[in-house]
Motif scaffolding. Structure first.
Motif, short mmCIF file in Angstrom:
data_model
loop_
_atom_site.label_atom_id
_atom_site.label_comp_id
_atom_site.label_asym_id
_atom_site.label_seq_id
_atom_site.Cartn_x
_atom_site.Cartn_y
_atom_site.Cartn_z
N PHE A 46 1.16 -0.97 -0.08
CA PHE A 46 -0.18 -0.11 0.01
C PHE A 46 0.78 1.52 0.07
O PHE A 46 2.55 1.09 0.15
CB PHE A 46 -0.93 0.38 1.41
CG PHE A 46 -2.16 -0.92 1.04
CD1 PHE A 46 -2.86 -0.74 0.72
CD2 PHE A 46 -1.62 -2.09 1.72
CE1 PHE A 46 -3.99 -1.72 0.98
CE2 PHE A 46 -2.17 -3.46 1.88
CZ PHE A 46 -4.02 -3.34 1.34
N GLU A 47 0.24 2.15 -0.77
CA GLU A 47 0.78 3.36 -0.68
C GLU A 47 0.66 4.45 0.56
O GLU A 47 -0.43 4.28 1.45
CB GLU A 47 0.87 4.29 -1.63
CG GLU A 47 1.04 3.90 -3.32
CD GLU A 47 1.04 4.91 -4.16
OE1 GLU A 47 0.60 5.80 -3.60
OE2 GLU A 47 1.30 4.10 -5.95
N LEU A 48 0.82 5.43 0.99
CA LEU A 48 0.93 5.98 2.42
C LEU A 48 -0.25 6.94 2.00
O LEU A 48 -0.23 7.39 1.07
CB LEU A 48 2.47 6.71 2.82
CG LEU A 48 2.25 7.48 3.62
CD1 LEU A 48 2.39 6.73 4.96
CD2 LEU A 48 3.78 8.99 3.83
N PRO A 49 -1.38 6.69 2.98
CA PRO A 49 -2.32 7.26 2.48
C PRO A 49 -1.95 8.86 1.95
O PRO A 49 -1.53 9.72 3.12
CB PRO A 49 -2.95 7.45 4.01
CG PRO A 49 -2.51 6.33 4.68
CD PRO A 49 -1.24 6.25 4.37
N GLN A 50 -2.86 9.04 1.11
CA GLN A 50 -2.44 10.10 1.41
C GLN A 50 -3.35 11.96 1.47
O GLN A 50 -3.05 12.94 2.06
CB GLN A 50 -2.87 11.03 -0.80
CG GLN A 50 -1.76 9.75 -1.43
CD GLN A 50 -2.19 9.92 -2.87
OE1 GLN A 50 -3.21 11.31 -3.26
NE2 GLN A 50 -1.39 9.98 -4.00
N ASN A 51 -4.28 11.26 1.97
CA ASN A 51 -5.45 12.29 3.05
C ASN A 51 -5.57 12.20 4.13
O ASN A 51 -5.52 10.94 5.14
CB ASN A 51 -6.94 11.45 2.52
CG ASN A 51 -7.89 12.00 3.14
OD1 ASN A 51 -7.25 13.22 3.57
ND2 ASN A 51 -9.03 12.49 3.40
N ARG A 52 -4.49 12.75 4.53
CA ARG A 52 -3.34 12.32 5.96
C ARG A 52 -3.82 13.58 6.75
O ARG A 52 -3.15 15.31 5.61
CB ARG A 52 -2.31 12.10 6.54
CG ARG A 52 -1.29 12.09 4.91
CD ARG A 52 -0.31 11.27 5.01
NE ARG A 52 1.05 12.51 4.34
CZ ARG A 52 1.51 11.96 3.60
NH1 ARG A 52 0.85 11.48 2.60
NH2 ARG A 52 2.68 12.62 3.06
N VAL A 53 -3.19 13.70 8.00
CA VAL A 53 -3.45 14.42 9.02
C VAL A 53 -0.82 14.94 9.52
O VAL A 53 -1.85 13.16 10.13
CB VAL A 53 -4.56 15.35 10.02
CG1 VAL A 53 -3.86 16.15 11.22
CG2 VAL A 53 -5.20 15.78 9.74
N GLU A 54 -0.45 15.14 9.76
CA GLU A 54 0.83 15.07 9.90
C GLU A 54 0.92 15.13 11.65
O GLU A 54 0.73 16.19 11.98
CB GLU A 54 1.47 15.13 9.63
CG GLU A 54 1.78 14.38 8.17
CD GLU A 54 2.46 14.29 7.25
OE1 GLU A 54 3.58 14.84 7.46
OE2 GLU A 54 3.58 13.88 6.08
N THR A 55 1.28 14.78 12.87
CA THR A 55 1.05 15.76 14.30
C THR A 55 1.78 13.80 15.51
O THR A 55 1.60 13.29 15.37
CB THR A 55 -0.68 15.50 14.61
OG1 THR A 55 0.01 16.63 15.69
CG2 THR A 55 -1.32 15.34 15.17
N THR A 56 2.28 14.76 15.88
CA THR A 56 2.26 14.28 17.37
C THR A 56 1.45 14.59 18.63
O THR A 56 1.84 14.06 19.88
CB THR A 56 4.36 14.10 17.61
OG1 THR A 56 4.44 15.34 17.85
CG2 THR A 56 4.89 13.33 16.64
#
Length: 316
Positions: free
Chosen positions: A224-234
């Motif tokens: 699978f490809e990395l999800p394009q619909n994403r939020v990036e946060t820690t």
């Protein structure tokens, strides 16, 4: 070999502070803002220091300052001196005030939801006059703060073994789980496949984290490809609220997921993405009484949370 004379009065304490801040900020503008001085003052002080040392500490470029080999080496020594001075001041204060010590903790997502709050509550119950300061940040920033003496201990994921500068001790082993909000269409199902998650938005940790790299490998190995619909946060608060209010999918430590009824764990195996949560300390620093007390309570708290405890740093 010419050895600079650093005790002839030309080297000032402000020079050590300047190098610490410049190496952290990476720009003269950022250092001036942090030190509450003008840019010319920063530039002039750096020039004075380089003249004392007889070497260039930074390479100047359009994007800021990059430490030379001399700059990397001198920054490490400067932070060690600042750390010792900071500890000396704290030690004097603790002798004078007995139980009124201070412990400064650095942390990131792992361990910040349950372990640290419960340990702090237990510490305050035993020593109500001890002050606990918690600072969140990325790994590199926290390590720089630890080396300069502004942190006593970092609590979070352990990604490297101990070395001559840093001591790392495990508190517990943490598994990672795929999670959604309790209202998610997939919540509660016993047979979820990874391909079913492709159509949902994802929340992923930042690209600077080890977990992000492990997830990228996991997706690749499963085709699978990395999800394009994403939020990036820690930010745990951001992750939790998005899960509660939307149909996002996320990955988070099992301990955090299992303690929140608003979060549902999906039956997807991530066994290869486990990690150790523990303490990172400076190898050559004597711990103050407040830090020793917190470390002892962290060990007990990890055990009380039904987590397999491990080799924790003994009191010094």
């Amino acid at each position: 070999m010419h050895i600079p004379k650093l005790l002839d009065g030309r080297l000032k304490l402000r020079h050590l502070v300047l190098v610490d801040v410049l190496s952290t900020q990476g720009t003269v503008i950022g250092a001036a803002r942090e030190l509450h001085v003008t840019q010319p003052v920063v530039t002039r002080s750096l020039q004075d220091l380089e003249q004392v040392l007889g070497v260039a500490l930074y390479e100047r470029g359009p994007r800021g300052l990059t430490p030379t080999d001399f700059g990397v080496a001198f920054t490490a020594h400067a932070r060690a001196v600042l750390s010792q001075l900071s500890q000396a001041a704290r030690h004097i204060a603790e002798i004078a005030e007995a139980e009124r010590g201070t412990v400064v903790v650095g942390t990131h997502l792992t361990g910040s939801n349950l372990l640290i709050p419960r340990a702090i509550a237990a510490l305050k119950a035993e020593r109500p006059l001890v002050t606990v300061v918690v600072r969140e940040g990325g790994t590199d920033m926290l390590l720089a703060e630890l080396e300069s003496g502004r942190l006593d201990v970092i609590i979070g994921r352990l990604t490297s073994p101990s070395d001559e500068r840093l001591v790392r001790r495990t508190l517990y082993q943490e598994s990672v789980r795929v999670v959604v909000g309790a209202q998610h269409p997939l919540a509660g199902r016993r047979d979820v496949r990874l391909e079913e998650l492709a159509g949902y938005p994802w929340i992923l940790p930042g690209v600077e984290t080890v977990l992000r790299r492990e997830l990228e490998t996991y997706f690749l190995e499963n085709g699978f490809e990395l999800p394009q619909n994403r939020v990036e946060t820690t930010s745990f608060l951001t992750v939790r609220q998005l899960l509660v209010e939307t149909h996002n999918v996320a990955v988070m430590p099992e301990l955090i997921a299992r303690e929140d009824p608003r979060i549902s764990t999906l039956p997807i195996s991530l066994k290869r993405i486990g990690h150790s949560v523990g303490l990172t300390l400076q190898a050559d620093r004597r711990l103050n009484p407040a830090t020793n007390a917190l470390i002892d309570i962290l060990r007990r708290t990890a055990r009380d949370l039904s987590l397999p405890s491990a080799d924790v740093v003994p009191a010094q």
